[in-house]
Write a protein that holds these residues in place. Structure first.
Motif, short mmCIF file in Angstrom:
data_model
loop_
_atom_site.label_atom_id
_atom_site.label_comp_id
_atom_site.label_asym_id
_atom_site.label_seq_id
_atom_site.Cartn_x
_atom_site.Cartn_y
_atom_site.Cartn_z
N TRP A 267 29.53 41.80 68.74
CA TRP A 267 28.10 41.76 68.04
C TRP A 267 28.40 43.19 67.22
CZ3 TRP A 267 24.47 38.22 68.62
CH2 TRP A 267 24.68 37.38 69.31
N THR A 268 27.62 43.08 66.09
CA THR A 268 27.69 44.31 65.33
C THR A 268 25.90 44.37 64.84
OG1 THR A 268 28.00 42.89 63.22
CG2 THR A 268 29.90 43.74 64.46
N THR A 269 26.00 45.53 63.93
CA THR A 269 24.73 45.66 63.15
C THR A 269 24.96 45.04 61.88
OG1 THR A 269 25.73 47.65 61.72
CG2 THR A 269 24.67 48.23 63.94
N VAL A 270 23.95 44.97 61.11
CA VAL A 270 23.98 44.27 59.80
C VAL A 270 24.98 44.87 58.71
CG1 VAL A 270 22.33 45.44 58.44
CG2 VAL A 270 22.56 43.16 58.25
N LYS A 271 25.26 46.30 59.23
CA LYS A 271 26.44 46.70 58.25
C LYS A 271 27.86 46.58 58.69
CE LYS A 271 23.54 50.37 56.32
NZ LYS A 271 23.36 51.95 56.27
N MET A 303 12.30 33.75 62.07
CA MET A 303 13.42 34.22 61.48
C MET A 303 14.42 33.54 60.47
SD MET A 303 17.15 36.00 62.83
CE MET A 303 18.44 36.13 61.61
N ARG A 304 14.98 33.79 59.40
CA ARG A 304 15.66 32.86 58.43
C ARG A 304 16.60 33.84 57.77
NH1 ARG A 304 13.46 28.32 56.72
NH2 ARG A 304 15.76 27.83 56.75
N PHE A 305 17.80 33.23 57.05
CA PHE A 305 18.67 33.81 56.27
C PHE A 305 18.49 33.43 54.83
CE2 PHE A 305 20.62 33.38 60.40
CZ PHE A 305 21.25 34.55 60.55
N ASP A 306 18.90 34.12 53.87
CA ASP A 306 18.69 33.78 52.65
C ASP A 306 20.01 33.13 52.24
OD1 ASP A 306 20.54 36.08 51.91
OD2 ASP A 306 19.21 37.27 50.81
N GLN A 307 20.11 32.85 51.10
CA GLN A 307 21.56 32.29 50.42
C GLN A 307 22.62 32.79 50.74
OE1 GLN A 307 19.54 30.86 46.69
NE2 GLN A 307 20.58 28.72 47.18
N SER A 308 22.60 34.01 50.74
CA SER A 308 23.71 35.14 50.78
C SER A 308 23.96 35.13 52.63
CB SER A 308 23.41 36.20 50.04
OG SER A 308 23.46 36.06 48.71
N GLY A 309 23.03 34.70 53.48
CA GLY A 309 23.26 35.09 54.69
C GLY A 309 22.55 36.44 55.21
N HIS A 310 21.80 36.80 54.40
CA HIS A 310 21.22 38.24 54.48
C HIS A 310 19.87 37.74 55.60
CE1 HIS A 310 22.68 39.82 50.69
NE2 HIS A 310 23.47 40.21 51.72
N PRO A 311 19.51 38.54 56.59
CA PRO A 311 18.48 38.36 57.71
C PRO A 311 17.10 38.53 57.16
CG PRO A 311 19.56 39.93 58.33
CD PRO A 311 20.71 39.67 57.03
N ILE A 312 16.35 37.48 57.48
CA ILE A 312 14.88 37.96 57.05
C ILE A 312 14.00 37.83 58.31
CG2 ILE A 312 12.92 37.50 55.58
CD1 ILE A 312 15.14 35.66 53.94
N ILE A 334 7.37 40.84 56.03
CA ILE A 334 8.39 40.46 55.96
C ILE A 334 9.45 41.80 55.90
CG2 ILE A 334 10.11 39.49 54.24
CD1 ILE A 334 8.50 37.25 55.29
N THR A 335 10.24 41.62 56.76
CA THR A 335 11.65 42.51 56.69
C THR A 335 12.80 41.95 56.35
OG1 THR A 335 10.55 44.30 58.03
CG2 THR A 335 12.59 44.58 57.91
N LYS A 336 13.35 42.34 55.32
CA LYS A 336 14.77 41.46 54.80
C LYS A 336 15.72 42.77 54.41
CE LYS A 336 13.49 42.06 49.98
NZ LYS A 336 13.15 41.03 48.72
N TRP A 337 17.03 42.24 54.85
CA TRP A 337 18.26 43.18 54.38
C TRP A 337 18.46 42.68 52.84
CZ3 TRP A 337 20.77 47.04 55.53
CH2 TRP A 337 22.07 47.50 54.92
N THR A 338 18.50 43.76 52.25
CA THR A 338 18.75 43.41 50.62
C THR A 338 20.60 43.41 50.28
OG1 THR A 338 19.07 45.81 50.03
CG2 THR A 338 16.67 44.46 50.08
N GLY A 339 21.18 43.71 51.15
CA GLY A 339 22.55 43.84 50.95
C GLY A 339 23.04 45.31 51.15
N GLN A 340 22.07 46.25 50.76
CA GLN A 340 22.28 47.65 51.15
C GLN A 340 21.25 48.46 52.02
OE1 GLN A 340 22.01 46.21 47.65
NE2 GLN A 340 24.03 45.72 47.43
#
Length: 469
Positions: A267-271, A303-312, A334-340
Motif C-alpha cells: 500500500w502507498t500514498t498517492v505519490k 469515491m471515484r477516479f478520473d480517466q487518468s486514475g486520479h482519486p476523487i 470535492i477533494t481530488k488529486w490533480t497529479g501534483q
C-alpha cells in the motif's frame, strides 16, 4: 380435493398461524409483494430531531455497492433494506431487478431475514461475479451479529440464495477485480477499525488484514469510516477514510488516502510512497487534510477516479454532529488529486450531515446527485434531490436541475449503480424523518425522469410508476 383433506389443511394453517405468527417465520428466499423500504431512527435526540432518521433502505454510505448493471442480462440488479409492510420495522435484506428491455421490475426477493433486527446498519451490498452469479454480503454489527455472505443458486437470478459463510464484518465494500473479490470492511476491534480480505472464488478467503486503527484521546481508542473504489478492474484499489477522536463517531475528522496496485500486497500514498499497515499514527503520510485543527467534522459520501486514475472524494464538512442550524454550513466538497497536489472545491451546501449523494465522472463532465435542497422536513435527514454539474474537473459547480419538488417526505441516500444505465442511473428511498411510517423506493436518470418502484404488486413483474411532483 376431498372434504377431509380440505378440513385438515384448514386446521393446519389455523394452528400454524396461531402458534407461529408471520413475524416469527423466516422469510428468506420468499417474495414480498412490493418495494417497501425500512424506516429507522437512531434515537439520539436533539433540538432539531434525531441525529439521523427516516427512510434508510439505501443506507449507509459505507455500504458499497448497492446496485450493478449487467450488460449480458440488460438488467440492473439492486439490493436494499426492506420490510414486510408499512407498520413494521423488521429488516429484510432485499434484492430486485429492473429489466431495461421491458422497463419492468420483478417482485423483490428476501435474500436474508434479520427477524427481530430493525437496524439498517445490517443492510446488504451486491457483487456480480464473472460467471454471472450474484453475491450478496449482508452487513453484521460488530461481534453482536455476524456478517453473512450469500450466493445465487443460478446465474443472473434473484430467486434463491444460499449462505456461503458467516463472519465478522460491518460496512462491506466489495469490488470485482481481475483477480476476483476484494472486500474492504470494518471490525469493532478498536471501536471501528478498517480491514480487507481477498478471494478468487468467494469461498476461500485470505486472512483478514488491518488497514487502519489510529488511537487518540484520553482512552487512546481508534475509529474510522471509509469509502473505497476499484480502478480498471483492480489495477488500483483505493480508500479514503476519516478518523474518530477517542473512537467516537460524533467527532469524525481528518482525511486519509491509501492505494494498492498489487491487490493489497503493498500500500502507498498517492505519490507512491510505501506505507506500512496498519496506519496507526495521526500524522501518517496517508493524511491529506488536517480537518481536526479546523474543528470540522467529515462525512464521507462517494469515491471515484478520473480517466487518468486520479482519486476523487465527495463528502460533507460541518461544525458538529448535532442536526440544525448551529452546525452550518453543511458543505458538499470535492477533494481530488490533480497529479501534483490535493485540491478541494465546494459543490454546494445543504442542511444535514447525513444528506447523502453520489458522484459521477463522465469524461469531461462531473456530476453530483443528492438531496442538496431543503425538504419538507427541514433539518431532517435528506431533502429534495438536485443534479449538480461541473465542466472543469470539479473546479466550479452549478445546479443543472432539481428533480424532486414539493415532496411529502424527505428523499435520502441517493446511490450510484456500477456501470449505471439510464433510466436506472441512481436510486434512493424516501421517508418522514420526524415520524415512523412508510418508506418508498425510487430511481431516476440525468434527464430528470423519476420513477417510483411499486409499493404493492399484484403481478410477478410490473412497470415502475412515473413520478410527478
Amino acid at each position: 380435493m376431498s372434504y377431509t383433506f380440505s378440513f385438515l389443511l384448514t386446521l393446519f394453517l389455523f394452528f400454524q398461524n396461531s402458534l407461529f405468527p408471520q413475524d416469527t417465520i423466516d422469510l428468506r428466499n420468499t417474495k414480498i409483494n412490493g418495494y417497501r423500504g425500512i424506516w429507522f431512527e437512531l434515537n439520539q435526540k436533539y433540538a432539531y430531531g434525531d441525529k439521523y432518521s427516516g427512510g434508510l433502505g439505501t443506507y449507509t454510505a459505507k455500504h458499497i455497492p448497492l446496485a450493478v448493471y449487467s450488460p449480458k442480462a440488460d438488467k440492473t440488479f439492486f439490493v436494499y433494506g426492506g420490510t414486510t409492510k408499512e407498520d413494521k420495522r423488521r429488516l429484510l435484506c432485499m434484492i430486485g431487478s429492473f429489466d431495461h428491455k421491458t422497463l419492468t421490475v420483478n417482485k423483490p426477493s428476501v435474500v436474508y431475514d434479520k427477524m427481530i433486527v430493525d437496524d439498517p446498519h445490517d443492510n446488504p451490498v451486491i457483487y456480480l461475479g464473472d460467471d454471472g452469479h450474484i453475491w450478496v454480503f449482508v452487513s453484521g454489527r460488530g461481534t453482536k451479529r455476524k456478517g453473512i455472505k450469500l450466493r445465487s443458486t443460478e446465474p443472473l437470478s434473484t430467486e434463491k440464495f444460499q449462505i456461503v459463510a458467516e463472519e465478522e464484518f460491518t460496512y462491506p465494500q466489495v469490488w470485482n477485480t481481475n483477480k476476483g473479490f476484494f472486500h474492504f470492511f470494518t471490525k469493532y476491534t478498536g471501536v471501528r477499525e478498517l480491514y480487507f480480505e481477498t478471494s478468487a472464488n468467494g469461498t476461500e478467503w485470505s486472512p483478514t488484514q488491518k488497514l487502519a486503527g489510529i488511537p487518540s484521546g484520553e482512552n487512546n481508542r481508534s475509529g474510522h469510516y471509509q469509502v473505497s473504489n476499484s480502478f480498471e478492474g483492480g489495477k488500483k484499489l483505493a480508500t479514503f477514510f476519516n478518523r474518530h477522536n477517542n473512537g467516537h463517531p460524533d467527532v469524525r475528522t481528518d482525511l486519509y488516502y491509501l492505494q494498492s496496485k498489487d491487490n493489497g500486497k503493498t500500500w502507498t500514498t498517492v505519490k507512491q510512497d510505501t506505507l506500512l499497515l496498519p496506519i496507526s499514527s495521526i500524522d501518517s503520510p496517508a493524511r491529506l487534510i488536517d480537518y481536526d485543527s479546523q474543528k470540522k467534522n467529515v462525512y464521507l459520501k462517494d469515491m471515484r477516479f478520473d480517466q487518468s486514475g486520479h482519486p476523487i472524494l465527495l463528502y460533507i464538512t460541518s461544525n458538529g454532529h448535532e442536526p440544525g442550524p448551529k452546525n452550518k454550513p453543511y458543505e458538499w466538497r470535492i477533494t481530488k488529486w490533480t497529479g501534483q497536489k490535493w485540491k478541494t472545491n465546494v459543490v454546494c451546501s445543504s442542511d444535514h450531515n447525513y444528506d447523502m449523494g453520489s458522484l459521477y465522472i463522465e469524461k469531461d463532465i462531473w456530476k453530483v446527485v443528492g438531496p442538496t435542497e431543503p425538504g419538507p422536513q427541514k433539518y431532517g435527514t435528506g431533502g429534495e434531490i438536485a443534479i449538480w454539474i461541473s465542466k472543469d474537473d470539479g473546479e466550479h459547480w452549478k445546479k443543472e436541475r432539481q428533480i424532486t419538488t414539493s415532496s411529502r417526505w424527505n428523499h435520502s441516500y441517493v446511490r450510484r449503480p456500477i456501470q449505471a444505465k439510464a433510466p436506472f442511473q441512481f436510486f434512493w428511498a424516501n421517508g418522514n424523518p420526524e415520524k415512523f411510517g412508510k418508506s418508498e423506493l425510487f430511481f431516476g436518470d440525468f434527464n430528470g425522469n423519476v420513477y417510483k418502484l411499486p409499493y404493492t404488486m399484484k403481478r410477478g413483474t410490473e412497470k415502475p410508476i412515473k413520478f410527478r411532483n
